[in-house]
Write a protein that holds these residues in place. Structure first.
Motif, PDB file in Angstrom:
ATOM      1  N   TYR A 276       6.442   3.807 -19.439  1.00  0.00           N
ATOM      2  CA  TYR A 276       5.746   4.788 -18.608  1.00  0.00           C
ATOM      3  C   TYR A 276       6.319   6.176 -18.847  1.00  0.00           C
ATOM      4  CZ  TYR A 276       4.186   7.409 -14.561  1.00  0.00           C
ATOM      5  OH  TYR A 276       3.658   8.378 -13.755  1.00  0.00           O
ATOM      6  N   ASP A 277       7.656   6.267 -18.926  1.00  0.00           N
ATOM      7  CA  ASP A 277       8.305   7.562 -19.142  1.00  0.00           C
ATOM      8  C   ASP A 277       7.877   8.181 -20.467  1.00  0.00           C
ATOM      9  OD1 ASP A 277       9.627   7.424 -16.745  1.00  0.00           O
ATOM     10  OD2 ASP A 277      11.480   6.622 -17.603  1.00  0.00           O
ATOM     11  N   THR A 278       7.764   7.364 -21.494  1.00  0.00           N
ATOM     12  CA  THR A 278       7.351   7.867 -22.805  1.00  0.00           C
ATOM     13  C   THR A 278       5.922   8.385 -22.750  1.00  0.00           C
ATOM     14  OG1 THR A 278       8.854   6.345 -23.937  1.00  0.00           O
ATOM     15  CG2 THR A 278       7.056   7.282 -25.240  1.00  0.00           C
ATOM     16  N   ILE A 279       5.029   7.629 -22.119  1.00  0.00           N
ATOM     17  CA  ILE A 279       3.637   8.055 -21.983  1.00  0.00           C
ATOM     18  C   ILE A 279       3.577   9.377 -21.212  1.00  0.00           C
ATOM     19  CG2 ILE A 279       1.386   7.495 -20.972  1.00  0.00           C
ATOM     20  CD1 ILE A 279       2.023   5.753 -23.370  1.00  0.00           C
ATOM     21  N   GLU A 280       4.348   9.448 -20.129  1.00  0.00           N
ATOM     22  CA  GLU A 280       4.380  10.663 -19.317  1.00  0.00           C
ATOM     23  C   GLU A 280       4.879  11.858 -20.138  1.00  0.00           C
ATOM     24  OE1 GLU A 280       5.547  11.628 -14.770  1.00  0.00           O
ATOM     25  OE2 GLU A 280       7.153  10.723 -15.969  1.00  0.00           O
ATOM     26  N   LYS A 281       5.912  11.642 -20.946  1.00  0.00           N
ATOM     27  CA  LYS A 281       6.442  12.717 -21.788  1.00  0.00           C
ATOM     28  C   LYS A 281       5.404  13.188 -22.806  1.00  0.00           C
ATOM     29  CE  LYS A 281      11.312  11.435 -21.508  1.00  0.00           C
ATOM     30  NZ  LYS A 281      12.462  10.899 -22.269  1.00  0.00           N
ATOM     31  N   ILE A 282       4.658  12.245 -23.367  1.00  0.00           N
ATOM     32  CA  ILE A 282       3.615  12.606 -24.332  1.00  0.00           C
ATOM     33  C   ILE A 282       2.574  13.494 -23.649  1.00  0.00           C
ATOM     34  CG2 ILE A 282       1.689  11.732 -25.721  1.00  0.00           C
ATOM     35  CD1 ILE A 282       3.460   9.199 -26.224  1.00  0.00           C
ATOM     36  N   LEU A 283       2.135  13.065 -22.472  1.00  0.00           N
ATOM     37  CA  LEU A 283       1.098  13.808 -21.761  1.00  0.00           C
ATOM     38  C   LEU A 283       1.592  15.161 -21.261  1.00  0.00           C
ATOM     39  CD1 LEU A 283      -0.552  10.830 -19.854  1.00  0.00           C
ATOM     40  CD2 LEU A 283      -1.400  12.003 -21.914  1.00  0.00           C
ATOM     41  N   MET A 284       2.876  15.273 -20.978  1.00  0.00           N
ATOM     42  CA  MET A 284       3.448  16.565 -20.570  1.00  0.00           C
ATOM     43  C   MET A 284       3.623  17.486 -21.780  1.00  0.00           C
ATOM     44  SD  MET A 284       3.740  16.506 -17.302  1.00  0.00           S
ATOM     45  CE  MET A 284       4.864  17.803 -16.876  1.00  0.00           C
ATOM     46  N   ALA A 285       4.081  16.915 -22.889  1.00  0.00           N
ATOM     47  CA  ALA A 285       4.310  17.718 -24.093  1.00  0.00           C
ATOM     48  C   ALA A 285       3.004  18.162 -24.742  1.00  0.00           C
ATOM     49  CB  ALA A 285       5.153  16.926 -25.095  1.00  0.00           C
ATOM     50  N   TYR A 286       1.974  17.329 -24.601  1.00  0.00           N
ATOM     51  CA  TYR A 286       0.672  17.612 -25.215  1.00  0.00           C
ATOM     52  C   TYR A 286      -0.409  17.503 -24.133  1.00  0.00           C
ATOM     53  CZ  TYR A 286       3.296  16.937 -29.507  1.00  0.00           C
ATOM     54  OH  TYR A 286       4.235  17.042 -30.518  1.00  0.00           O
ATOM     55  N   PRO A 287      -0.552  18.536 -23.304  1.00  0.00           N
ATOM     56  CA  PRO A 287      -1.487  18.458 -22.176  1.00  0.00           C
ATOM     57  C   PRO A 287      -2.955  18.328 -22.601  1.00  0.00           C
ATOM     58  CG  PRO A 287      -0.593  20.676 -22.392  1.00  0.00           C
ATOM     59  CD  PRO A 287       0.162  19.803 -23.342  1.00  0.00           C
ATOM     60  N   GLN A 288      -3.239  18.609 -23.850  1.00  0.00           N
ATOM     61  CA  GLN A 288      -4.619  18.481 -24.330  1.00  0.00           C
ATOM     62  C   GLN A 288      -5.006  17.038 -24.611  1.00  0.00           C
ATOM     63  OE1 GLN A 288      -1.993  19.493 -26.108  1.00  0.00           O
ATOM     64  NE2 GLN A 288      -2.375  19.545 -28.315  1.00  0.00           N
ATOM     65  N   VAL A 289      -4.035  16.112 -24.593  1.00  0.00           N
ATOM     66  CA  VAL A 289      -4.311  14.703 -24.868  1.00  0.00           C
ATOM     67  C   VAL A 289      -4.935  14.043 -23.648  1.00  0.00           C
ATOM     68  CG1 VAL A 289      -3.257  12.466 -25.433  1.00  0.00           C
ATOM     69  CG2 VAL A 289      -2.490  14.539 -26.595  1.00  0.00           C
ATOM     70  N   ASN A 290      -5.989  13.311 -23.879  1.00  0.00           N
ATOM     71  CA  ASN A 290      -6.700  12.581 -22.826  1.00  0.00           C
ATOM     72  C   ASN A 290      -5.929  11.297 -22.506  1.00  0.00           C
ATOM     73  OD1 ASN A 290      -8.470  11.086 -21.273  1.00  0.00           O
ATOM     74  ND2 ASN A 290     -10.195  11.303 -22.669  1.00  0.00           N
ATOM     75  N   ALA A 291      -5.438  11.185 -21.280  1.00  0.00           N
ATOM     76  CA  ALA A 291      -4.638  10.019 -20.869  1.00  0.00           C
ATOM     77  C   ALA A 291      -5.436   8.725 -20.968  1.00  0.00           C
ATOM     78  CB  ALA A 291      -4.115  10.214 -19.453  1.00  0.00           C
ATOM     79  N   ASP A 292      -6.723   8.759 -20.629  1.00  0.00           N
ATOM     80  CA  ASP A 292      -7.549   7.553 -20.729  1.00  0.00           C
ATOM     81  C   ASP A 292      -7.624   7.070 -22.169  1.00  0.00           C
ATOM     82  OD1 ASP A 292      -8.112   7.416 -18.031  1.00  0.00           O
ATOM     83  OD2 ASP A 292      -9.927   8.639 -18.199  1.00  0.00           O
ATOM     84  N   TRP A 293      -7.729   8.007 -23.086  1.00  0.00           N
ATOM     85  CA  TRP A 293      -7.784   7.628 -24.501  1.00  0.00           C
ATOM     86  C   TRP A 293      -6.445   7.031 -24.936  1.00  0.00           C
ATOM     87  CZ3 TRP A 293      -4.811   9.248 -28.629  1.00  0.00           C
ATOM     88  CH2 TRP A 293      -5.203   8.714 -29.862  1.00  0.00           C
ATOM     89  N   LEU A 294      -5.363   7.692 -24.572  1.00  0.00           N
ATOM     90  CA  LEU A 294      -4.036   7.225 -24.999  1.00  0.00           C
ATOM     91  C   LEU A 294      -3.731   5.838 -24.434  1.00  0.00           C
ATOM     92  CD1 LEU A 294      -1.434   7.869 -26.539  1.00  0.00           C
ATOM     93  CD2 LEU A 294      -0.567   8.933 -24.458  1.00  0.00           C
ATOM     94  N   LEU A 295      -4.011   5.628 -23.170  1.00  0.00           N
ATOM     95  CA  LEU A 295      -3.668   4.358 -22.530  1.00  0.00           C
ATOM     96  C   LEU A 295      -4.640   3.223 -22.845  1.00  0.00           C
ATOM     97  CD1 LEU A 295      -2.627   5.702 -19.035  1.00  0.00           C
ATOM     98  CD2 LEU A 295      -1.124   4.710 -20.764  1.00  0.00           C
ATOM     99  N   ARG A 296      -5.947   3.528 -22.819  1.00  0.00           N
ATOM    100  CA  ARG A 296      -6.937   2.461 -22.939  1.00  0.00           C
ATOM    101  C   ARG A 296      -7.897   2.607 -24.107  1.00  0.00           C
ATOM    102  NH1 ARG A 296      -6.936   3.863 -17.504  1.00  0.00           N
ATOM    103  NH2 ARG A 296      -8.906   4.948 -17.709  1.00  0.00           N
ATOM    104  N   GLY A 297      -7.810   3.720 -24.827  1.00  0.00           N
ATOM    105  CA  GLY A 297      -8.736   3.942 -25.927  1.00  0.00           C
ATOM    106  C   GLY A 297     -10.120   4.352 -25.466  1.00  0.00           C
ATOM    107  N   GLU A 298     -10.220   4.887 -24.265  1.00  0.00           N
ATOM    108  CA  GLU A 298     -11.516   5.282 -23.711  1.00  0.00           C
ATOM    109  C   GLU A 298     -11.674   6.795 -23.767  1.00  0.00           C
ATOM    110  OE1 GLU A 298     -11.643   3.696 -19.765  1.00  0.00           O
ATOM    111  OE2 GLU A 298     -11.572   1.626 -20.478  1.00  0.00           O
ATOM    112  N   GLY A 299     -12.847   7.236 -24.162  1.00  0.00           N
ATOM    113  CA  GLY A 299     -13.127   8.670 -24.198  1.00  0.00           C
ATOM    114  C   GLY A 299     -12.622   9.311 -25.477  1.00  0.00           C
ATOM    115  N   LEU A 300     -12.489  10.630 -25.412  1.00  0.00           N
ATOM    116  CA  LEU A 300     -12.067  11.418 -26.555  1.00  0.00           C
ATOM    117  C   LEU A 300     -10.546  11.518 -26.615  1.00  0.00           C
ATOM    118  CD1 LEU A 300     -14.620  14.337 -26.155  1.00  0.00           C
ATOM    119  CD2 LEU A 300     -14.779  12.389 -27.702  1.00  0.00           C
TER     120      LEU A 300
END
Length: 123
Positions: A45-69
């Motif tokens: 969870y911490d790694t995912i959170e760091k990715i989303l904080m470091a790259y705010p343009q990344v869509n969390a739904d896509w990263l976690l579940r492959g949904e959306g852009l």
């Protein structure tokens, strides 16, 4: 598509090395990210959170579940996605459509084979 593959796609789309990516997450070395990419570790969870904080343009739904852009379309001009990120979104959508077409074609072929077998049994 697994989270490891999505993470690799993200790194490729951002056009950074694994080491650069890891350092942006606060890691000194890229070992943890390499282990995730090769399936030896699952991202925490911490790694995912760091990715989303470091790259705010990344869509969390896509990263976690492959949904959306892959990248969010943000309303703030300072956070607007680049043309390259938009192209990556389009590429990813085309990839998803191609994957779905392959599954639909395989299902269609299977149904046709089953229907043919049923018709032969009926004659």
């Amino acid at each position: 598509m697994t989270i490891q593959l999505r993470l690799q796609e993200l790194i490729d789309a951002l056009d950074v090395s694994v080491l650069e990516f890891a350092r942006k997450l606060g890691e000194r070395r890229g070992e943890k990210v390499y282990h995730i990419l090769h399936g030896r570790l699952k991202p925490s969870y911490d790694t995912i959170e760091k990715i989303l904080m470091a790259y705010p343009q990344v869509n969390a739904d896509w990263l976690l579940r492959g949904e959306g852009l892959m990248f969010k379309i943000l309303s703030s001009p300072s956070a607007a996605i680049t043309t390259e990120e938009r192209l990556r979104n389009v590429e990813y959508l085309l990839f998803q459509l191609n994957e779905r077409m392959t599954v639909l074609q395989a299902t269609n072929d299977q149904l046709l084979a089953e229907l043919t077998a049923l018709v032969r049994k009926g004659n």
